[in-house]
Design a protein around this motif. Structure first.
Motif, mmCIF file in Angstrom:
data_model
loop_
_atom_site.group_PDB
_atom_site.id
_atom_site.type_symbol
_atom_site.label_atom_id
_atom_site.label_comp_id
_atom_site.label_asym_id
_atom_site.label_seq_id
_atom_site.Cartn_x
_atom_site.Cartn_y
_atom_site.Cartn_z
ATOM 1 N N LEU A 1 38.852 62.139 61.906
ATOM 2 C CA LEU A 1 38.121 60.975 62.406
ATOM 3 C C LEU A 1 37.898 59.948 61.300
ATOM 4 C CD1 LEU A 1 35.444 62.555 64.775
ATOM 5 C CD2 LEU A 1 37.307 61.012 65.422
ATOM 6 N N SER A 2 37.562 60.410 60.101
ATOM 7 C CA SER A 2 37.350 59.472 58.997
ATOM 8 C C SER A 2 38.646 58.732 58.678
ATOM 9 C CB SER A 2 36.831 60.205 57.761
ATOM 10 O OG SER A 2 37.783 61.103 57.248
ATOM 11 N N MET A 3 39.769 59.432 58.723
ATOM 12 C CA MET A 3 41.062 58.795 58.468
ATOM 13 C C MET A 3 41.425 57.826 59.586
ATOM 14 S SD MET A 3 43.222 62.069 57.020
ATOM 15 C CE MET A 3 44.757 61.140 56.945
ATOM 16 N N TYR A 4 41.103 58.192 60.820
ATOM 17 C CA TYR A 4 41.382 57.330 61.964
ATOM 18 C C TYR A 4 40.629 56.004 61.857
ATOM 19 C CZ TYR A 4 40.908 55.532 66.729
ATOM 20 O OH TYR A 4 40.875 54.723 67.829
ATOM 21 N N TYR A 5 39.325 56.090 61.589
ATOM 22 C CA TYR A 5 38.536 54.860 61.479
ATOM 23 C C TYR A 5 38.950 54.048 60.259
ATOM 24 C CZ TYR A 5 35.421 56.465 65.195
ATOM 25 O OH TYR A 5 34.907 56.863 66.407
ATOM 26 N N SER A 6 39.326 54.722 59.176
ATOM 27 C CA SER A 6 39.786 54.011 57.985
ATOM 28 C C SER A 6 41.068 53.239 58.273
ATOM 29 C CB SER A 6 40.010 54.993 56.827
ATOM 30 O OG SER A 6 38.796 55.556 56.392
ATOM 31 N N SER A 7 41.960 53.847 59.066
ATOM 32 C CA SER A 7 43.211 53.160 59.421
ATOM 33 C C SER A 7 42.935 51.948 60.307
ATOM 34 C CB SER A 7 44.169 54.130 60.118
ATOM 35 O OG SER A 7 43.677 54.535 61.386
ATOM 36 N N LEU A 8 41.945 52.079 61.215
ATOM 37 C CA LEU A 8 41.571 50.930 62.047
ATOM 38 C C LEU A 8 41.000 49.804 61.190
ATOM 39 C CD1 LEU A 8 39.814 52.510 65.192
ATOM 40 C CD2 LEU A 8 42.140 51.620 65.005
ATOM 41 N N LEU A 9 40.177 50.171 60.210
ATOM 42 C CA LEU A 9 39.575 49.159 59.344
ATOM 43 C C LEU A 9 40.635 48.479 58.483
ATOM 44 C CD1 LEU A 9 37.052 47.749 58.292
ATOM 45 C CD2 LEU A 9 36.766 49.633 56.661
ATOM 46 N N GLU A 10 41.574 49.258 57.980
ATOM 47 C CA GLU A 10 42.652 48.689 57.169
ATOM 48 C C GLU A 10 43.484 47.713 57.992
ATOM 49 O OE1 GLU A 10 46.539 50.152 54.529
ATOM 50 O OE2 GLU A 10 45.086 51.619 55.299
ATOM 51 N N ALA A 11 43.800 48.087 59.234
ATOM 52 C CA ALA A 11 44.566 47.190 60.109
ATOM 53 C C ALA A 11 43.769 45.927 60.414
ATOM 54 C CB ALA A 11 44.923 47.916 61.404
ATOM 55 N N LYS A 12 42.469 46.058 60.628
ATOM 56 C CA LYS A 12 41.608 44.914 60.900
ATOM 57 C C LYS A 12 41.598 43.955 59.708
ATOM 58 C CE LYS A 12 36.801 43.829 62.265
ATOM 59 N NZ LYS A 12 36.420 42.971 61.130
ATOM 60 N N GLN A 13 41.484 44.505 58.511
ATOM 61 C CA GLN A 13 41.448 43.685 57.317
ATOM 62 C C GLN A 13 42.782 42.981 57.080
ATOM 63 O OE1 GLN A 13 40.192 46.798 54.632
ATOM 64 N NE2 GLN A 13 38.058 46.126 54.674
#
Length: 239
Positions: A206-218
């Motif tokens: 889950l932490s990796m999933y949300y981190s990937s979403l944040l990276e894509a958002k940025q």
């Protein structure tokens, strides 16, 4: 005495590098590094005990095992909360307490607020073992005390594996749940290893999933900003 915070010049394999995995400007990543350290220390201790417990070392090592496991969960949940808040463009980071049940609820609430297109059933299934453990734990550490007005108040002492009695402002040094009993309070370490490995694997995912979403958002925000700059430059006739 040689300084503890010093290098072993004779053998670097016996030297721990505290800043090898951390990054100066990535606070969320650094939290996950700490969470993984407490996770691994808990699981490694259990694995060592399961190799040979003829000396009954489990009876004393269970306290740091549980502390490390709970602290890992706490830091994982806080890191996930922080990432979720950034995805929601909120300035909030995480609630600064040690209440696992409250932090768990925040993660679920923020996921609902994000309204991701991912399967909600999968999200809840990933957290099912953690939810079950937290509610089992809180059933053990719940105590009823009198508040200032004389009314009953429930408290939950998460320090149960750090101290054998309640400690802190307004606490009455009451023995923990495993002290005030004539029955054995036990932990099946084989089951512990199975359950907590699942819990930690899912928290990491889950932490990796949300981190990937944040990276894509940025990345999207950066590309949009660059495009805006190009359009403004073209409008001004800079080229």
């Amino acid at each position: 005495m040689k300084d503890i915070f010093s290098n072993n010049v004779n053998n670097t394999e016996t030297t721990a590098y505290m800043n090898w995995r951390t990054q100066r400007l990535d606070h969320i990543n650094n939290m996950i590094v700490v969470a993984e350290g407490f996770r691994d220390s808990s699981l490694l201790l259990v694995k060592e005990i399961l190799k040979d417990n003829t000396d009954k070392k489990a009876d004393i090592l269970i306290f740091p095992i549980l502390f490390n496991a709970n602290h890992s969960i706490e830091v994982y949940l806080k890191a996930i909360c922080w990432t979720q808040n950034r995805l929601l463009d909120k300035d909030d980071k995480f609630d600064e307490n040690h209440d696992l049940r409250w932090l768990f609820k925040k993660v679920v609430d923020l996921e609902n607020e994000l309204n991701n297109s991912n399967d909600k059933a999968v999200f809840h299934e990933m957290l099912s073992n953690l939810k079950a453990y937290i509610y089992e734990l809180y059933g053990k550490i719940e105590r009823t005390i009198k508040d200032k007005k004389g009314n009953d108040k429930s408290i939950y002492d998460i320090t149960f594996c750090r101290y054998t009695f309640t400690l802190g402002k307004g606490k009455d040094l009451a023995p923990q749940f495993y002290i005030n009993t004539f029955e054995n309070v036990v932990v099946d370490l084989e089951n512990f290893l199975t359950v907590f490995k699942s819990i930690f694997d899912n928290l990491k995912s889950l932490s990796m999933y949300y981190s990937s979403l944040l990276e894509a958002k940025q990345e999207n925000e950066y590309e949009a900003l660059q495009l805006q700059k190009e359009m403004e430059s073209e409008f001004r006739g800079d080229y």
